[in-house]
Design a protein around this motif. Structure first.
Motif, PDB file in Angstrom:
ATOM      1  N   THR A  25      65.310  31.097  13.941  1.00 10.35           N
ATOM      2  CA  THR A  25      63.946  31.093  13.415  1.00 10.35           C
ATOM      3  C   THR A  25      62.927  30.946  14.535  1.00 10.35           C
ATOM      4  O   THR A  25      61.869  31.572  14.499  1.00 10.35           O
ATOM      5  CB  THR A  25      63.745  29.996  12.354  1.00 10.35           C
ATOM      6  N   ALA A  28      62.505  34.359  16.227  1.00  2.85           N
ATOM      7  CA  ALA A  28      61.659  35.243  15.419  1.00  2.85           C
ATOM      8  C   ALA A  28      60.190  34.836  15.528  1.00  2.85           C
ATOM      9  O   ALA A  28      59.307  35.690  15.634  1.00  2.85           O
ATOM     10  CB  ALA A  28      62.117  35.212  13.965  1.00  2.85           C
ATOM     11  N   MET A  32      56.997  37.006  17.015  1.00  2.02           N
ATOM     12  CA  MET A  32      55.763  37.197  16.268  1.00  2.02           C
ATOM     13  C   MET A  32      54.554  36.715  17.076  1.00  2.02           C
ATOM     14  O   MET A  32      53.526  37.390  17.128  1.00  2.02           O
ATOM     15  CB  MET A  32      55.827  36.463  14.933  1.00  2.02           C
ATOM     16  N   ARG A  82      48.861  41.150   9.858  1.00  2.00           N
ATOM     17  CA  ARG A  82      49.206  42.515  10.260  1.00  2.00           C
ATOM     18  C   ARG A  82      50.477  42.544  11.091  1.00  2.00           C
ATOM     19  O   ARG A  82      51.322  43.428  10.922  1.00  2.00           O
ATOM     20  CB  ARG A  82      48.054  43.143  11.038  1.00  2.00           C
ATOM     21  N   ALA A  84      52.958  40.361  11.005  1.00  2.00           N
ATOM     22  CA  ALA A  84      54.084  40.082  10.105  1.00  2.00           C
ATOM     23  C   ALA A  84      54.437  41.317   9.280  1.00  2.00           C
ATOM     24  O   ALA A  84      55.622  41.641   9.113  1.00  2.00           O
ATOM     25  CB  ALA A  84      53.753  38.911   9.195  1.00  2.00           C
ATOM     26  N   ALA A  85      53.438  42.022   8.789  1.00  2.00           N
ATOM     27  CA  ALA A  85      53.688  43.225   8.001  1.00  2.00           C
ATOM     28  C   ALA A  85      54.342  44.309   8.843  1.00  2.00           C
ATOM     29  O   ALA A  85      55.275  44.974   8.411  1.00  2.00           O
ATOM     30  CB  ALA A  85      52.385  43.738   7.389  1.00  2.00           C
ATOM     31  N   MET A  87      56.205  43.845  11.544  1.00  2.00           N
ATOM     32  CA  MET A  87      57.569  43.433  11.856  1.00  2.00           C
ATOM     33  C   MET A  87      58.483  43.661  10.663  1.00  2.00           C
ATOM     34  O   MET A  87      59.646  44.023  10.827  1.00  2.00           O
ATOM     35  CB  MET A  87      57.591  41.974  12.300  1.00  2.00           C
ATOM     36  N   LYS A  88      57.961  43.474   9.472  1.00  2.00           N
ATOM     37  CA  LYS A  88      58.772  43.674   8.269  1.00  2.00           C
ATOM     38  C   LYS A  88      59.135  45.155   8.120  1.00  2.00           C
ATOM     39  O   LYS A  88      60.266  45.497   7.806  1.00  2.00           O
ATOM     40  CB  LYS A  88      57.994  43.194   7.045  1.00  2.00           C
ATOM     41  N   VAL A  89      58.164  46.012   8.369  1.00  2.00           N
ATOM     42  CA  VAL A  89      58.401  47.451   8.245  1.00  2.00           C
ATOM     43  C   VAL A  89      59.398  47.925   9.285  1.00  2.00           C
ATOM     44  O   VAL A  89      60.301  48.695   9.008  1.00  2.00           O
ATOM     45  CB  VAL A  89      57.069  48.237   8.381  1.00  2.00           C
ATOM     46  N   ARG A  90      59.277  47.402  10.514  1.00  2.00           N
ATOM     47  CA  ARG A  90      60.177  47.807  11.593  1.00  2.00           C
ATOM     48  C   ARG A  90      61.504  47.075  11.533  1.00  2.00           C
ATOM     49  O   ARG A  90      62.405  47.374  12.286  1.00  2.00           O
ATOM     50  CB  ARG A  90      59.532  47.524  12.948  1.00  2.00           C
ATOM     51  N   ARG A  91      61.601  46.042  10.688  1.00  2.00           N
ATOM     52  CA  ARG A  91      62.805  45.219  10.558  1.00  2.00           C
ATOM     53  C   ARG A  91      63.138  44.529  11.860  1.00  2.00           C
ATOM     54  O   ARG A  91      64.273  44.483  12.297  1.00  2.00           O
ATOM     55  CB  ARG A  91      63.997  46.036  10.098  1.00  2.00           C
ATOM     56  N   LYS A  92      62.120  43.969  12.527  1.00  2.00           N
ATOM     57  CA  LYS A  92      62.339  43.225  13.775  1.00  2.00           C
ATOM     58  C   LYS A  92      61.765  41.854  13.665  1.00  2.00           C
ATOM     59  O   LYS A  92      60.780  41.600  13.147  1.00  2.00           O
ATOM     60  CB  LYS A  92      61.716  43.946  14.944  1.00  2.00           C
TER      61      LYS A  92
END
Length: 92
Positions: A25, A28, A32, A82, A84-85, A87-92
């Motif tokens: 965690t 990650a 971020m 933005r 966080a969004a 990173m979620k889309v890129r799965r990283k």
């Protein structure tokens, strides 16, 4: 055929409280914070922390990203949201 599943609460608790989960965690959160520092005007930092989670509100390993030096543009532009969004889309 019916498959029955029963959660291993003890195992999940041990996993969520493990040093390895804390390290994952924090890694990650550092990613971020680094991404936010790259695109924002504020200064961001990551730090390990304990979070309350699960059905029994247990203490678990976690991390937080915070603005150490805020700048008004980052609030207006929603930099952390933005990042966080993205990173979620890129799965990283």
């Amino acid at each position: 055929m019916t498959v029955k599943y029963k959660a291993d609460d003890f195992g999940l608790r041990k996993l969520a409280q493990s040093p390895e989960m804390g390290a994952a965690t924090l890694e990650a959160a550092k990613l971020m914070a680094g991404n936010a520092n790259a695109v924002g005007d504020s200064k961001y930092e990551a730090e390990s922390t304990t979070v309350t989670a699960g059905w029994a509100n247990e203490k678990r390993a976690g991390a937080v990203v915070r603005e150490s030096e805020p700048h008004w543009r980052d609030w207006r532009d929603g930099v952390l949201l933005r990042v966080a969004a993205a990173m979620k889309v890129r799965r990283k």
